[in-house]
Design a protein around this motif. Structure first.
Motif: not given
Ligand SMILES: NC(=O)c1ccc[n+]([C@@H]2O[C@H](COP(=O)([O-])OP(=O)(O)OC[C@H]3O[C@@H](n4cnc5c(N)ncnc54)[C@H](O)[C@@H]3O)[C@@H](O)[C@H]2O)c1
Length: 406
Positions: A36-37, A58, A97, A117-118, A355
């Motif tokens: 998602r991020a 990924e 995180h 990412e935060k 962004r």
């Molecule tokens: N700045 C923003 O607006 C915002 C928004 C959403 C999330 N975030 C941050 O981004 C981070 C991820 O959150 P998210 O919601 O995207 O999670 P998510 O689960 O949607 O995405 C994480 C991705 O990382 C992948 N992943 C997992 N293990 C991995 C590995 N060992 N190697 C490579 N890839 C791997 C997963 O398959 C997944 O596609 C968090 O820290 C969250 O706080 C920030």
């Protein structure tokens, strides 16, 4: 002659677009995690002339295929291969995180700059470890995207520095969203693993309030709304008071329980800068109708550039006021309104893409040796306030801060 990004701050948006297109040495970026991020940042990365996405790591093969198709970039299943790719000079860590420390450390030890990412990590010890590792490897850490990068926040900081509202006295930040009812992993619903609104949402609000205060935070008094919904057993809300130096104080309140929609106070514009339809959609109800929450979450990861959110204005993090001796600032998705005794004046914040400011910061840090505001120490200071929020709520006492800087 090619202008530097720093010089570009002084030109009009039209001149800026032309000058940006003449950047000849873009930063070669790798991405860890295409969830998602990344989907929220993909359009900004694609559009930024100072950044070229060359590779990603990924485990999800669908996300990998989508990236190859949309960016023409290489993909790996393992972050080790990504950080050791000689084409990659900086890595955007957008994994959950709990993996930030391991992935950022791998990149730093391979001599790569990191955009993390935060929150930068869950524990303060891990944040310190990354700061020390980056110093030793002489590479830069930037913590973001976070809403402290938003154009109106940056513009408000400038207007305050120009003395437009006189001395800053008090800051108010309020936001209400459906955060707890977006699809979540088990870790995202466990406070110990960095779940709940404190580590994911308070960190945005803290970041932007710190930027507007412009002086170090000193003390936190807070209460959290923990597990008001026992099916989502983590913090879903909080209120806190931050005392800054020079007598400035800020109150920050957030609810992620999906009742009132804070975007209604922001010109009906979503956090991502997208106009919202009038009809009311309750995220709790939508989630109840989903059979597989994890599959739903994965479907919100990167699938194509066309399906990524397309902002029409700056992103925002709800209602923010800065009260000063001469006037009061209100942030909007388009800019900054200052109300004086004789009425309001509006200052528009130039908009390119959502962004864009994050990737400007990455570009200028690497190509112009600029020092980013949101560096590792900045990220650790915001993380310290997240921990202080939890601690103050647990003990009922104020918590004194140790890692703050101006
Ligand atoms: N700045 C923003 O607006 C915002 C928004 C959403 C999330 N975030 C941050 O981004 C981070 C991820 O959150 P998210 O919601 O995207 O999670 P998510 O689960 O949607 O995405 C994480 C991705 O990382 C992948 N992943 C997992 N293990 C991995 C590995 N060992 N190697 C490579 N890839 C791997 C997963 O398959 C997944 O596609 C968090 O820290 C969250 O706080 C920030």
């Amino acid at each position: 002659m090619t202008k530097s990004l720093t010089q570009l701050c002084c030109v009009s948006p039209e001149q800026k677009v032309i000058a940006l297109s003449s950047i000849s040495n873009p930063v070669r970026l790798g991405v860890a995690g295409l969830g998602r991020a990344f989907a929220l940042s993909a359009s900004a990365i694609y559009a930024h002339p100072g950044i070229i996405l060359v590779a990603a790591a990924e485990p999800n093969s669908e996300h990998r295929k989508s990236l190859e198709k949309n960016f023409g970039a290489k993909t790996y299943t393992d972050v080790t291969d990504l950080v050791n790719d000689p084409d990659v000079e900086a890595v955007y860590i957008s994994t959950p995180h709990g993996l930030h420390k391991e992935h950022a450390l791998a990149a730093i030890n391979a001599g790569k700059a990191v955009l993390i990412e935060k929150p930068m990590t869950v524990s303060l010890e891990d944040a310190s470890l990354l700061i020390e590792a980056a110093k030793k490897a002489a590479v830069k850490i930037i913590v973001g995207p976070s809403h402290s990068f938003d154009g109106p926040v940056k513009l408000a900081e400038t207007l305050i520095a120009e003395g437009k509202i006189g001395r800053v006295r008090m800051i108010h930040a309020l936001y209400a969203t459906d955060f707890l009812y977006r699809p979540r992993t088990a870790a995202e619903l466990s406070t110990d693993l960095g779940g709940g609104v404190v580590f994911s949402q308070a960190v945005h609000q803290i970041d932007l309030v710190r930027r507007l205060a412009g002086v170090p935070a000193q003390r936190v008094t807070a209460r959290t709304g923990g597990a008001w919904d026992t099916n989502r057993p983590t913090e879903g809300a909080y209120s806190m008071l931050i005392d800054f130096s020079e007598g400035i104080y800020a109150n920050l309140t957030y609810s992620g329980y999906a009742h009132f929609d804070g975007d209604r106070l922001m010109e009906n514009t979503s956090e991502l800068g997208i106009p919202k339809p009038d009809e009311f959609k309750n995220a709790r109800k939508i989630l109840e109708s989903i059979e597989d929450e994890l599959e739903f979450k994965s479907s919100r990861g990167f699938t194509s550039l066309e399906t990524c959110p397309q902002a029409k204005t700056h992103e925002h993090f709800g209602q923010v006021f800065v009260f000063g001796d001469r006037g009061d600032i209100r942030l909007t998705p388009n800019g900054v309104e200052i109300t004086y005794c004789d009425g309001p004046i509006f200052y528009p914040a130039p908009f390119r893409t959502a962004r864009a400011e994050v990737f400007d910061t990455l570009y200028t840090a690497l190509r112009e040796q600029a020092s980013p505001l949101q560096d590792g120490e900045w990220g650790r200071a915001s993380l310290e306030i997240c921990h202080a929020l939890l601690k103050s709520s647990e003990t009922g006492d104020a918590v004194i801060l140790n890692y703050q800087k101006g």
